[in-house]
Design a protein around this motif. Structure first.
Motif, short mmCIF file in Angstrom:
data_model
loop_
_atom_site.label_atom_id
_atom_site.label_comp_id
_atom_site.label_asym_id
_atom_site.label_seq_id
_atom_site.Cartn_x
_atom_site.Cartn_y
_atom_site.Cartn_z
N VAL A 30 -9.60 -2.57 13.40
CA VAL A 30 -10.85 -3.16 13.87
C VAL A 30 -10.71 -3.63 15.31
CG1 VAL A 30 -12.45 -5.11 13.58
CG2 VAL A 30 -11.76 -3.73 11.60
N GLU A 31 -9.57 -4.25 15.62
CA GLU A 31 -9.34 -4.71 17.00
C GLU A 31 -9.34 -3.52 17.96
OE1 GLU A 31 -7.42 -5.38 20.66
OE2 GLU A 31 -6.37 -4.28 19.09
N LYS A 32 -8.71 -2.43 17.58
CA LYS A 32 -8.65 -1.25 18.45
C LYS A 32 -10.04 -0.63 18.62
CE LYS A 32 -4.54 -1.31 19.76
NZ LYS A 32 -4.33 -1.73 21.14
N GLU A 33 -10.82 -0.57 17.56
CA GLU A 33 -12.17 -0.01 17.68
C GLU A 33 -13.07 -0.91 18.51
OE1 GLU A 33 -13.27 2.97 17.29
OE2 GLU A 33 -11.32 3.51 16.48
N THR A 34 -12.87 -2.21 18.43
CA THR A 34 -13.63 -3.14 19.27
C THR A 34 -13.33 -2.87 20.74
OG1 THR A 34 -13.62 -4.80 17.52
CG2 THR A 34 -14.06 -5.59 19.76
N TYR A 35 -12.06 -2.68 21.06
CA TYR A 35 -11.68 -2.33 22.43
C TYR A 35 -12.33 -1.01 22.86
CZ TYR A 35 -9.11 -0.44 26.32
OH TYR A 35 -8.81 0.14 27.52
N GLU A 36 -12.25 0.00 21.98
CA GLU A 36 -12.82 1.30 22.31
C GLU A 36 -14.33 1.21 22.54
OE1 GLU A 36 -11.25 4.02 23.09
OE2 GLU A 36 -9.30 3.16 22.62
N PHE A 37 -15.01 0.41 21.73
CA PHE A 37 -16.45 0.24 21.92
C PHE A 37 -16.74 -0.43 23.26
CE2 PHE A 37 -20.50 -1.89 21.67
CZ PHE A 37 -21.31 -0.87 21.23
N SER A 38 -16.00 -1.46 23.58
CA SER A 38 -16.20 -2.16 24.86
C SER A 38 -15.96 -1.23 26.04
CB SER A 38 -15.26 -3.37 24.96
OG SER A 38 -15.54 -4.29 23.96
N PHE A 43 -17.96 2.18 30.47
CA PHE A 43 -17.67 3.36 31.29
C PHE A 43 -18.28 4.67 30.78
CE2 PHE A 43 -14.14 0.37 31.94
CZ PHE A 43 -14.30 0.15 33.30
N LEU A 44 -18.55 4.75 29.49
CA LEU A 44 -19.09 5.98 28.90
C LEU A 44 -20.19 5.65 27.89
CD1 LEU A 44 -15.60 7.54 28.13
CD2 LEU A 44 -17.14 8.30 29.94
N PRO A 45 -21.30 5.07 28.34
CA PRO A 45 -22.32 4.60 27.41
C PRO A 45 -22.82 5.65 26.42
CG PRO A 45 -22.85 3.94 29.66
CD PRO A 45 -21.65 4.82 29.73
N SER A 46 -22.85 6.89 26.84
CA SER A 46 -23.33 7.93 25.93
C SER A 46 -22.34 8.23 24.80
CB SER A 46 -23.64 9.22 26.70
OG SER A 46 -22.45 9.75 27.27
N TRP A 47 -21.13 7.68 24.89
CA TRP A 47 -20.09 7.91 23.87
C TRP A 47 -19.92 6.74 22.91
CZ3 TRP A 47 -16.93 12.09 22.78
CH2 TRP A 47 -17.12 13.20 23.60
N THR A 48 -20.74 5.71 23.01
CA THR A 48 -20.57 4.56 22.12
C THR A 48 -20.75 4.92 20.64
OG1 THR A 48 -22.86 3.86 22.42
CG2 THR A 48 -21.19 2.82 23.84
N PHE A 49 -21.38 6.07 20.37
CA PHE A 49 -21.54 6.47 18.98
C PHE A 49 -20.19 6.71 18.30
CE2 PHE A 49 -21.21 10.53 21.10
CZ PHE A 49 -20.56 11.35 20.19
N VAL A 50 -19.17 7.10 19.05
CA VAL A 50 -17.87 7.40 18.44
C VAL A 50 -17.22 6.13 17.88
CG1 VAL A 50 -15.56 8.33 18.86
CG2 VAL A 50 -17.55 9.45 19.88
N PRO A 51 -16.98 5.08 18.68
CA PRO A 51 -16.39 3.88 18.10
C PRO A 51 -17.33 3.19 17.11
CG PRO A 51 -16.90 3.51 20.42
CD PRO A 51 -17.11 4.97 20.15
#
Length: 71
Positions: A30-38, A43-51
């Motif tokens: 969960v901590e890692k996915e929170t980082y990935e979402f942030s 930097f890549l708003p169109s990719w927020t669907f992945v995290p």
């Protein structure tokens, strides 16, 4: 295909580190996915669907079975 990779990666992680608390592993994920979402949001708003999808999966699937005892 991604789900199979995730399942296998978890299995290997747990096997490599021996008996662990599945709750601690989930907290780490969960901590890692929170980082990935942030990161994606900044930097890549169109990719927020992945995290977002990964976090949804983490929060809805049961914890992996514990393998053995700690200590």
């Amino acid at each position: 295909m991604a789900e199979a990779w995730i399942t296998e990666a978890r299995r290997r992680f747990l096997a490599a580190y021996g008996a662990v608390d599945a709750g601690l592993l989930r907290a780490f994920e969960v901590e890692k996915e929170t980082y990935e979402f942030s990161y994606a949001a900044a930097f890549l708003p169109s990719w927020t669907f992945v995290p977002r999808q990964a976090m949804r999966a983490l929060l809805t699937e049961p914890l992996p079975a514990r393998s053995g005892s700690c200590g």
